[in-house]
Design a protein around this motif. Structure first.
Motif, PDB file in Angstrom:
ATOM      1  N   TYR A 124       0.861  -1.188   0.000  1.00  0.00           N
ATOM      2  CA  TYR A 124       0.000   0.000   0.000  1.00  0.00           C
ATOM      3  C   TYR A 124       0.890   1.228   0.000  1.00  0.00           C
ATOM      4  O   TYR A 124       1.653   1.456   0.944  1.00  0.00           O
TER       5      TYR A 124
ATOM      6  N   ASP B  49      -2.717   6.966  -0.474  1.00  0.00           N
ATOM      7  CA  ASP B  49      -3.643   7.600  -1.410  1.00  0.00           C
ATOM      8  C   ASP B  49      -4.355   6.579  -2.288  1.00  0.00           C
ATOM      9  O   ASP B  49      -4.575   6.802  -3.480  1.00  0.00           O
ATOM     10  N   GLY B  50      -4.674   5.431  -1.713  1.00  0.00           N
ATOM     11  CA  GLY B  50      -5.467   4.426  -2.416  1.00  0.00           C
ATOM     12  C   GLY B  50      -4.719   3.578  -3.413  1.00  0.00           C
ATOM     13  O   GLY B  50      -5.327   2.786  -4.131  1.00  0.00           O
ATOM     14  N   VAL B  51      -3.387   3.704  -3.466  1.00  0.00           N
ATOM     15  CA  VAL B  51      -2.600   2.990  -4.470  1.00  0.00           C
ATOM     16  C   VAL B  51      -2.066   1.683  -3.892  1.00  0.00           C
ATOM     17  O   VAL B  51      -1.412   1.680  -2.844  1.00  0.00           O
TER      18      VAL B  51
ATOM     19  N   GLU C 195      -8.282  -3.309  -4.403  1.00  0.00           N
ATOM     20  CA  GLU C 195      -7.471  -2.351  -5.143  1.00  0.00           C
ATOM     21  C   GLU C 195      -6.217  -3.072  -5.617  1.00  0.00           C
ATOM     22  O   GLU C 195      -5.684  -3.932  -4.900  1.00  0.00           O
TER      23      GLU C 195
ATOM     24  N   LYS D 275     -14.565   2.162  -9.900  1.00  0.00           N
ATOM     25  CA  LYS D 275     -13.430   2.992  -9.472  1.00  0.00           C
ATOM     26  C   LYS D 275     -13.342   4.234 -10.347  1.00  0.00           C
ATOM     27  O   LYS D 275     -13.180   5.349  -9.848  1.00  0.00           O
TER      28      LYS D 275
ATOM     29  N   ARG E 212     -12.474   9.856 -11.765  1.00  0.00           N
ATOM     30  CA  ARG E 212     -12.236   9.048 -10.566  1.00  0.00           C
ATOM     31  C   ARG E 212     -13.441   9.159  -9.653  1.00  0.00           C
ATOM     32  O   ARG E 212     -13.905  10.257  -9.343  1.00  0.00           O
TER      33      ARG E 212
ATOM     34  N   LYS F 197     -12.292   4.491  -2.584  1.00  0.00           N
ATOM     35  CA  LYS F 197     -10.835   4.424  -2.503  1.00  0.00           C
ATOM     36  C   LYS F 197     -10.414   3.445  -1.408  1.00  0.00           C
ATOM     37  O   LYS F 197     -11.073   3.328  -0.366  1.00  0.00           O
ATOM     38  N   CYS F 198      -9.302   2.778  -1.643  1.00  0.00           N
ATOM     39  CA  CYS F 198      -8.713   1.907  -0.629  1.00  0.00           C
ATOM     40  C   CYS F 198      -8.054   2.746   0.452  1.00  0.00           C
ATOM     41  O   CYS F 198      -7.202   3.602   0.161  1.00  0.00           O
TER      42      CYS F 198
ATOM     43  N   CYS G  93      -8.632  -5.283   1.329  1.00  0.00           N
ATOM     44  CA  CYS G  93      -8.654  -3.836   1.509  1.00  0.00           C
ATOM     45  C   CYS G  93      -9.752  -3.346   2.440  1.00  0.00           C
ATOM     46  O   CYS G  93     -10.823  -3.949   2.549  1.00  0.00           O
TER      47      CYS G  93
ATOM     48  N   ILE H 201     -12.182  -0.403   2.187  1.00  0.00           N
ATOM     49  CA  ILE H 201     -12.688   0.429   1.094  1.00  0.00           C
ATOM     50  C   ILE H 201     -13.581   1.523   1.675  1.00  0.00           C
ATOM     51  O   ILE H 201     -14.574   1.248   2.354  1.00  0.00           O
TER      52      ILE H 201
ATOM     53  N   ALA I 115     -19.648   8.261  -3.320  1.00  0.00           N
ATOM     54  CA  ALA I 115     -19.301   7.570  -4.570  1.00  0.00           C
ATOM     55  C   ALA I 115     -20.560   7.373  -5.407  1.00  0.00           C
ATOM     56  O   ALA I 115     -21.630   7.061  -4.879  1.00  0.00           O
TER      57      ALA I 115
END
Length: 595
Positions: A68, A71-73, A203, A235, A247, A251-252, A267, A269, A274
């Protein structure tokens, strides 16, 4: 790091000799032209991909895990992305999907066999496409035409993946108390906010878009499970061209650090206004989501079969090579410093347990997938109804019995390896860790047991159970008079009668005290699981007896394994039946203060 080779000979035995799938397909118009050679060619190619591409990534993926970056990546282990690209380019995601959306339209049992091999090779990696296929099935069954046109081709092609977002921090299986909210936006979309946890494949960097299927409540929703709706939350919101656009507010927030399946991103989430679109009808989201949940439960069965098979393969190789002590009946390899450990009775017990559980699970799960094909495609409505009832009855057994057995089998693998089994570089301890989650997610095995006994058996007064019992009774009647089948048919008939009596006894007690169902459920499922395995082992033994004169050692091995199963594994039911009959009193009469 071990080894894996697809067990094609046994897979073909189950499909073509036990199930006679080519003849069965003649009654399903959309599959009627599919032949044995095509099925075998597909499985052979799948086996190559699994052994050559996926299996080499299993240990390294476990060691590296997902990362991880904030920022959700999320980044998957080295090689995972390249393997997924190869999987997509070869068309594997489309195998069992509707040709209307770019699928290949092959039967569920072929897709099922593919997933056995994928899971043997790399369970953590396989969860990414596995959940995507579940999302495809849910949308295919309950999505509007517009949603199907927008999302299904991408899921079928594998360029987008899917998830299942149910669990929240304060609730797991009890979805009736979930809090995620869905507010209407004034058009056909909704604004969804809440937090979901334990979201497998939530994610990652494998695909260009991720499609979340999210359970949430409308503002005026009734309380409990009758107030849950299902929404598709991408997503990236698709633009007018059908490609990933803006987007979305999903987000994760983090990934879990887990006991096993390290290569899959589990994850947290977060959904913050959303944008989502409803799947199915308002407040009936569980009905739609059950398509995906049942697919996931069958998927867990295939994960468990996959791990049982690969654990057995590696245990067998090690047992033939590892030298340790001499046989109790005298040296078997006098030219060596010691005998290979396969000469020792207890090592053989563990090996044959793995083998018996793997081969029965393969027969049972492939037969179940064939029932799904019948339910969806058979020309006869009565056959479709029969198949649907059998699938509903046996799904909790597929999930729970197979995952219980997989955990036992992977532990046997570690035990056979001895001290080496406890060391990461040999790979066996990973199988134990990976197998353990299968008993927990998609409804714990205790929940599956309650589902089987409370809903599927007692809930309809045993109607579905009688349909499976009829299959057993017909086989017993046909084979019971043949002397060569006595050793298989007699114990099958015996466990069938005992299950019938046990079911009636629990049902009578439950009318006075509902806790009797909860107290009996787990040992009851183990008992019925053995009834199912006994049925398939007896059927496989019949075929092996008929063909043993061919001289093919495959049939000799099949008979030997059947005899081991009936002699050494089926007797577990003597214990589980007594446990089920012991009732709730020894547990529920204990005051909380005494714990």
């Amino acid at each position: 790091m071990g080894q894996y080779a697809a067990p094609l000979r046994d897979m073909q035995f189950v499909l073509h000799e036990l199930l006679n799938v080519e003849a069965e397909l003649r009654h399903m118009p959309k599959h009627a032209e599919l032949d044995t050679d095509t099925i075998n060619a597909v499985l052979e190619e799948a086996g190559k991909f699994c052994s050559e591409v996926l299996f080499p990534l299993n240990h390294s993926g476990d060691q590296e895990g997902c990362t991880y970056a904030g920022d959700g990546v999320v980044t998957t282990p080295k090689g995972f992305r390249q393997a997924y690209r190869q999987y997509v380019e070869a068309g594997w995601p489309a195998l069992g999907c509707d040709p209307q959306y770019g699928g290949q339209g092959l039967p569920a049992f072929v897709n099922n066999a593919l997933y056995e091999m994928l899971n043997s090779a790399n369970q953590a990696w396989t969860m990414y496409p596995g959940l995507s296929h579940g999302a495809y099935e849910c949308l295919h069954a309950h999505g509007t035409h517009e949603l199907q046109q927008r999302y299904l081709p991408k899921l079928v092609a594998g360029v987008w993946t899917g998830t299942m977002c149910l669990t929240e921090p304060h609730c797991g299986t009890d979805l009736g108390i979930l809090r995620t909210k869905a507010e209407p936006n004034g058009d056909d979309s909704y604004s969804i906010s809440g937090t979901k946890i334990f979201i497998s494949s939530g994610e990652h960097d494998l695909a260009e878009n991720i499609i979340h299927l999210v359970l949430a409540r409308l503002p005026d929703a009734p309380t409990g499970t009758k107030g849950i709706s299902l929404f598709i939350v991408p997503k990236f919101v698709p633009n007018d061209a059908g490609e990933p656009g803006e987007r979305n507010g999903v987000k994760c927030g983090s990934i879990e650090h887990k006991m096993g399946i390290h290569g899959n991103a589990t994850c947290v989430i977060n959904l913050d206004n959303a944008k989502g679109w409803m799947v199915g009808e308002p407040n009936k989201g569980l009905n739609a989501m059950f398509v995906m949940m049942n697919a996931a439960r069958l998927g867990v069965g295939m994960q468990s079969l996959g791990l049982t098979e690969v654990a057995y393969q590696n245990s067998l190789t090690y047992a033939k090579e590892r030298l340790q002590m001499r046989s109790l009946t005298g040296p078997k390899a006098p030219e060596k410093a010691a005998d290979p450990i396969i000469v020792h009775p207890d090592v053989r017990r563990m090996l044959l347990t793995q083998k018996a559980y793997a081969e029965a699970a393969r027969a049972f799960s492939y037969w179940s997938a064939l029932q799904i094909d019948k339910e969806l495609s058979h020309a006869d409505e009565a056959e479709r109804k029969q198949a649907a009832d059998l699938v509903a009855l046996l799904t909790p057994i597929l999930k729970a019995f197979l995952s219980d057995n997989a955990f036992e089998s992977t532990n046997h693998a570690m035990q056979i390896y001895g001290g080496h089994g406890f060391i990461a570089e040999w790979g066996m301890e990973q199988y134990v860790r990976d197998a353990r989650i299968n008993m927990l997610y998609e409804g714990t095995n205790g929940i599956q047991s309650l589902d089987l006994l409370g809903r599927k058996v007692l809930g309809d007064m045993g109607a579905k159970m009688k349909k499976f019992a009829k299959l057993v009774a017909e086989f017993v009647e046909a084979e019971g008079i043949k002397p060569e089948m006595q050793e298989f048919v007699n114990p099958l008939a015996d466990i069938g009668e005992k299950v019938q009596k046990l079911t009636m006894e629990i049902g009578m007690k439950a009318m006075q005290n509902p806790d009797e169902v909860g107290a009996a459920a787990v040992p009851y499922l183990r008992t019925v699981g053995h009834l199912v395995f006994s049925y398939f082992w007896a059927r496989m033994a019949r075929i092996a007896l008929d063909k043993q004169a061919s001289g093919d050692p495959f049939y000799k091995a099949k008979l030997a394994t059947a005899r081991f199963y009936f002699a050494k594994l089926l007797p577990e039911t003597a214990m589980t039946i007594r446990q089920a009959r012991a009732g709730s009193k020894p547990m529920m009469d204990v005051e909380e203060a005494l714990f």
